[in-house]
Each structure stands twice: as structure tokens, then as C-alpha cells.
Write a protein that holds these residues in place. Structure first.
Motif, PDB file in Angstrom:
ATOM      1  N   ARG A  13      65.592  10.850  -0.081  1.00 30.43           N
ATOM      2  CA  ARG A  13      64.751  11.439   0.639  1.00 30.43           C
ATOM      3  C   ARG A  13      64.446  11.332   2.397  1.00 30.43           C
ATOM      4  O   ARG A  13      65.890  10.988   2.987  1.00 30.43           O
ATOM      5  CB  ARG A  13      63.578  10.475   0.127  1.00 30.43           C
ATOM      6  CG  ARG A  13      61.963  10.675   0.581  1.00 30.43           C
ATOM      7  CD  ARG A  13      60.962   9.539   0.260  1.00 30.43           C
ATOM      8  NE  ARG A  13      61.452   8.200  -0.515  1.00 30.43           N
ATOM      9  CZ  ARG A  13      61.164   7.427   0.641  1.00 30.43           C
ATOM     10  NH1 ARG A  13      60.524   7.936   1.850  1.00 30.43           N
ATOM     11  NH2 ARG A  13      61.396   6.034   0.461  1.00 30.43           N
ATOM     12  N   ASP A  14      63.867  12.591   2.715  1.00 25.31           N
ATOM     13  CA  ASP A  14      64.328  12.745   4.055  1.00 25.31           C
ATOM     14  C   ASP A  14      63.476  11.511   4.483  1.00 25.31           C
ATOM     15  O   ASP A  14      61.687  11.400   4.808  1.00 25.31           O
ATOM     16  CB  ASP A  14      63.498  13.800   4.750  1.00 25.31           C
ATOM     17  CG  ASP A  14      63.766  14.254   6.055  1.00 25.31           C
ATOM     18  OD1 ASP A  14      64.131  13.494   6.839  1.00 25.31           O
ATOM     19  OD2 ASP A  14      62.678  15.639   6.911  1.00 25.31           O
TER      20      ASP A  14
ATOM     21  N   TYR B  28      62.765  15.788   0.287  1.00 24.69           N
ATOM     22  CA  TYR B  28      63.730  15.403  -0.553  1.00 24.69           C
ATOM     23  C   TYR B  28      64.950  16.135  -0.397  1.00 24.69           C
ATOM     24  O   TYR B  28      64.998  17.854  -0.061  1.00 24.69           O
ATOM     25  CB  TYR B  28      63.126  15.372  -1.593  1.00 24.69           C
ATOM     26  CG  TYR B  28      62.681  14.188  -1.939  1.00 24.69           C
ATOM     27  CD1 TYR B  28      63.030  12.881  -2.259  1.00 24.69           C
ATOM     28  CD2 TYR B  28      60.817  14.727  -2.262  1.00 24.69           C
ATOM     29  CE1 TYR B  28      61.924  12.176  -2.424  1.00 24.69           C
ATOM     30  CE2 TYR B  28      59.809  13.697  -1.980  1.00 24.69           C
ATOM     31  CZ  TYR B  28      60.184  12.551  -2.877  1.00 24.69           C
ATOM     32  OH  TYR B  28      59.567  11.588  -2.619  1.00 24.69           O
ATOM     33  N   ILE B  29      66.112  15.796  -0.159  1.00 27.40           N
ATOM     34  CA  ILE B  29      67.540  16.845  -0.206  1.00 27.40           C
ATOM     35  C   ILE B  29      67.857  15.998  -1.769  1.00 27.40           C
ATOM     36  O   ILE B  29      68.734  14.620  -1.424  1.00 27.40           O
ATOM     37  CB  ILE B  29      68.342  16.590   0.487  1.00 27.40           C
ATOM     38  CG1 ILE B  29      68.091  16.627   2.247  1.00 27.40           C
ATOM     39  CG2 ILE B  29      70.035  16.942   0.900  1.00 27.40           C
ATOM     40  CD1 ILE B  29      68.222  16.535   3.478  1.00 27.40           C
TER      41      ILE B  29
ATOM     42  N   GLY C 284      66.971  21.910  -0.400  1.00 26.91           N
ATOM     43  CA  GLY C 284      65.513  20.989   0.123  1.00 26.91           C
ATOM     44  C   GLY C 284      64.580  21.272   0.114  1.00 26.91           C
ATOM     45  O   GLY C 284      64.419  22.353  -1.484  1.00 26.91           O
TER      46      GLY C 284
ATOM     47  N   ARG D 193      60.547  20.062  -1.700  1.00 30.63           N
ATOM     48  CA  ARG D 193      59.072  19.462  -1.019  1.00 30.63           C
ATOM     49  C   ARG D 193      58.062  19.029  -2.334  1.00 30.63           C
ATOM     50  O   ARG D 193      57.796  19.974  -3.156  1.00 30.63           O
ATOM     51  CB  ARG D 193      58.245  20.011  -0.216  1.00 30.63           C
ATOM     52  CG  ARG D 193      58.718  20.256   1.101  1.00 30.63           C
ATOM     53  CD  ARG D 193      58.344  20.998   2.217  1.00 30.63           C
ATOM     54  NE  ARG D 193      57.658  22.650   1.769  1.00 30.63           N
ATOM     55  CZ  ARG D 193      58.659  23.249   1.609  1.00 30.63           C
ATOM     56  NH1 ARG D 193      59.777  23.731   1.915  1.00 30.63           N
ATOM     57  NH2 ARG D 193      57.983  24.305   0.896  1.00 30.63           N
TER      58      ARG D 193
END
Length: 481
Positions: free
Chosen positions: A379-380, A397-398, A441, A443
């Protein structure tokens, strides 16, 4: 003190020092005496040559094999991936390396309990490289007697030439082994291309010369000293031996008393055994022991003494087998040697075998059930939550996908765990090449009325597009306001 002890007469005599007495220094360390093993012919020597050539063909040749356009056996330390033909081992899979080491250990235990130190005599790198160095010596300097004579001769141009040639060939071979070792960690074809300019990195240069130097030192000079004093296996092998372990033994009942005899004379009438006391079994031994003194920890089980003794027995017309592979119980007559195989089923062999099969079975079963891809969710944390133009809450998130197979794969991602979740991706096509890792990536958007303040558990589902459809689910969290 009692009166009886007080009345014991004691006479003191002084011995004058001898004028010839000399002071002697006793060293606690034995100086190495160079061993000159005699060449021998026979079935076990042929097996030894086969194993030497086989192990070196595998070690020197495997880096040159290719698999799907890459090196078949390659340990990529930079990218933390091990390629073993069609299998790719990642850092998460290092449990398989532990299983491999355990299997090798218990496999060695099983083999040692059954057949002694056959590994040492035929396949151990120290034995293999020492054998190759002896071949080089015999090629350049000649047989055993010529080598002894050359070493005892005064220095001359001929001696310098032979010694220089021998050591030059040894060093070239050792450099070849060091080069091949580095070829497992740096693509060997790249090493060959860089050879004219020696454009190697510091680690490549270090390991080439380090491995070559120790091969030259241990196999070219120390030789049997490594087996006798440095190898831990020689010290604890006796723990795995029992009276039914197959070892090289001298038949003392048949051979003793040993002694020379005239040809054509019945040695039994002379009160002699079958051993003619020629000493050839000692001359061919690479560690310089006399097998007639019984089992010794220095014995590496190479069977050179068996070939030598059988050759002598053939010349004098006696039956072979004065020195042979047998067990202690068979040698003592507790059962015939043809029944040695029947005594393999004994507790320690069964115990080691069961543990070995359990480790192998668990590792192979885990490999068979391993998913063709792995997923990590990050998670970013730089931006926990933000509000979109549509009024939805969004977390970034990645998703890292590791393709562990030898073919390209395409994936699709979905998310659940909260009502009406929406998933937006930065990439339209989630493709990952064979044995590669890609990060994507994404979202996740949720209604503020559902995503209340705090952390909410959600689940990402990554599945393959192609058939058969396989999926991996990973847990993460969604942060609301």
C-alpha cells in the motif's frame, strides 16, 4: 605415617653423565612426508577414472548448456534468482535449498552406513582433483620410481624444466576450474568475451584466483593431509559405521603370517599365509596407510589396494580377494559374504532412509503444488487516502507479480471485502514475462459512507487469463476517513 613405611631402606645412586650424550628436540608436529602413489590397473581404478571424468564433465560442462535462451544452470545473485534448468528459485523459495542440503546430508549418512567412504574414494572434490594432479605428475615426470628419483636428484636444467612444466599445467587446470565456478554466477559466455582484455569485476577476479589457488594448494601440495587432518568427515564417519558396513578389509586369517616365498613351493608347508609381503598395497595407497593394519580413519575407500593385491595374486597363482570389500561380521564368519545385501535392512539404515524420504517427499510435494506465480501487495504509505472528483475515497497500491514459470503470463486483478469497491489500474494489460517480476499500480475506491474512519480489511484476487485459471488471494487494508 606408619613405622613400616619409615623402615624402608632407600639407596641413592648417581650415574655420571655420558660424554657421548646429545640433546634431542622432539617435535609435537609430524612433518609431511611426500607420498608417491604407484599407478595401478583394475576394475576399481576404472570406476575411479569414470567418476573423475564424469564429475569434471558435469562441473566444467553444465555452465555451457542453454535452456529457453538462457544459461541452464545459473545463480543470479544480483537479481536474487537461481535458474536450475526449467526451475526458478526465488528468495522466498530458499526453503528448497535447505531441503536440498538436508537431503545431501542424510543421503551421505545412508551411503556411509551401507558402504563406508565410497564418496571420499570416488567423488569427493579433494580426491578428484588430487587424482588429476597425479595424472599430470605421471604425464610429465613419469612413474613412481622416476618421480622419487627426480625429487632426490640435485637441481639441474632438466629438473627445473620438468617441475616448471608440471606446475604450469596444474595452475592452468586450476584456473580453468576457478573460471568454471564463476561461470555459474556470471554468464560464462560473458566471461569468455571479457577474457582478452580481462575486463572482469573485482568479485569475478577474486573468486577465479581464490578457487584456483586453493585447488592448487590442496590438491597439488597438501593432498592426503586434507583427508587426514582437515576433513571433518574423516573424524565422525566412525559414528555411522557398524559391523555390517561395507569396508575395505584385509583377510588376516588367510594372509597371515605374511612373508616372501619361492615360486612353485607350497607356502602352506612353509607355514605362511597368502600375503607375500610385497608392500604394493601400501605403495598404491594415496594416503600412505597399510590396510593390513586394520580399518583406519585415514582410509578413503578408493580400493587401489584391492586392484594392486588382486594383480599380485594373479601373478603368484593365488585366489583373488585377500583385500576386498566386505563387512566385519562377514570377515569374522558370522554370515557368508553373499548375504551382505540381506543385512541392509537394519535400524540405522532404515532410520536415515525414512528421514531422507520424508525430506525429499515434502520438498517435491511442495514444488508440485507451488503456484506458477507469486503476489505481493504494497500500500502506498505516502498518500494514505485521498478524495476523487466523484467524492469517493481512494487508496493506492502497488501489486508485485512474480512469474515463476518459463512462459509469459497475463493476469487480471479484482478486489472485494467492502460493498461497491471500484478498482482502477495504471496498466491495461497485466503481462509478466517468463521468470520476471513486474509491479503494477492500482487504485481502490470506496463510498465514504462505507469506508468509515479507520482500517478496513480487503482482499485482492490475482488470476491468470489463460487456461487453466489459477488465482492467488492476498489480504490488505483500506484506510477510510
Amino acid at each position: 605415617m606408619s613405622d613400616s613405611l619409615k623402615d624402608i631402606p632407600v639407596k641413592v645412586e648417581h650415574t655420571p653423565p655420558s660424554p657421548k650424550a646429545t640433546q634431542e628436540t622432539v617435535s609435537l608436529y609430524e612433518a609431511q612426508k611426500k607420498i608417491y602413489p604407484r599407478s595401478v590397473k583394475g576394475i576399481f581404478n576404472n570406476w575411479r577414472i569414470l567418476f573423475v571424468l564424469g564429475t569434471q564433465l558435469a562441473f566444467l560442462g553444465l555452465p555451457w548448456l542453454t535452456w529457453n535462451g538462457r544459461q541452464a544452470l545459473f545463480f543470479d545473485m544480483v537479481n536474487r534468482k537461481f535458474y536450475i534448468f526449467g526451475l526458478t528459485i526465488w528468495p522466498q523459495d530458499f526453503v528448497y535449498l535447505a531441503a536440498l542440503l538436508m537431503s545431501c546430508a542424510f543421503g551421505l549418512f545412508v551411503w556411509t552406513t551401507i558402504a563406508g567412504r565410497l564418496w571420499c574414494g570416488y567423488s569427493c572434490p579433494q580426491t578428484v582433483y588430487t587424482e588429476i594432479m597425479l595424472w599430470i605428475e605421471q604425464l610429465v615426470e613419469g612413474d613412481r620410481n622416476k618421480r622419487i628419483k627426480l625429487d632426490n636428484a640435485p637441481m639441474s636444467l632438466r629438473k627445473i624444466r620438468l617441475k616448471f612444466t608440471k606446475h604450469a599445467l596444474m595452475i592452468l587446470f586450476c584456473l580453468w576450474t576457478g573460471f568454471s565456478l564463476v561461470g555459474y554466477f556470471t554468464p560464462i559466455r560473458d566471461l569468455v568475451k571479457a577474457m582478452p582484455t580481462f575486463d572482469y569485476g573485482p568479485w569475478e577476479s577474486f573468486w577465479i584466483f581464490f578457487y584456483a589457488g586453493f585447488t592448487y594448494l590442496l590438491a597439488g601440495f597438501m593432498r592426503e593431509q586434507v583427508c587426514k587432518y582437515m576433513c571433518p568427515y574423516a573424524r565422525f564417519q566412525s559414528v555411522m559405521f557398524d559391523a555390517d558396513t561395507l569396508i575395505i578389509s584385509y583377510d588376516e586369517a588367510r594372509g597371515e603370517p605374511r612373508g616372501s616365498r619361492k615360486k612353485g613351493v607350497d607356502f602352506k608347508q612353509q607355514g605362511l599365509g597368502s600375503c607375500v609381503n610385497c608392500g604394493i598395497c601400501v605403495q598404491v595407497c594415496p594416503v600412505g596407510i597399510d590396510i593390513r593394519n586394520g580399518l583406519q580413519y585415514e582410509c578413503i575407500g578408493c580400493a587401489a589396494c584391492i586392484d594392486a593385491c588382486d594383480e599380485v595374486m594373479d601373478k603368484v597363482g593365488y585366489p583373488r580377494g585377500l583385500i576386498r570389500y566386505t563387512t566385519e561380521n562377514a570377515l569374522e564368519g558370522k554370515y557368508p559374504e553373499k548375504d551382505i545385501v540381506k543385512h541392509l535392512r537394519r535400524p540405522r539404515v532404515i532410520m536415515y532412509t525414512v528421514v531422507l524420504l520424508i525430506v525429499l517427499g515434502a520438498a517435491l510435494g511442495s514444488l508440485a503444488m507451488r503456484k506458477p506465480f507469486k503476489v505481493d501487495i504494497l500500500r502506498d504509505r505516502a498518500s494514505l487516502v485521498k478524495e476523487t472528483d466523484a467524492g469517493l475515497l481512494e487508496n493506492a497500491y502497488i501489486i508485485k507479480i512474480i512469474n515463476t514459470t518459463e512462459r509469459d503470463q497475463e493476469f487480471k486483478i479484482s478486489v472485494d471485502g467492502m460493498p461497491d469497491l471500484k478498482l482502477e489500474s495504471d496498466s491495461k494489460h497485466l503481462k509478466v514475462k517468463a521468470t520476471e517480476t513486474e509491479s503494477f499500480g492500482v487504485r481502490v475506491q470506496a463510498d465514504p459512507q462505507v469506508a468509515t474512519k479507520g482500517s478496513h480489511e480487503i482482499h485482492f484476487k490475482v488470476e491468470t487469463v489463460s487456461s487453466p485459471v489459477l488465482h492467488v488471494e492476498e489480504k490488505s487494508s483500506f484506510i477510510g476517513e
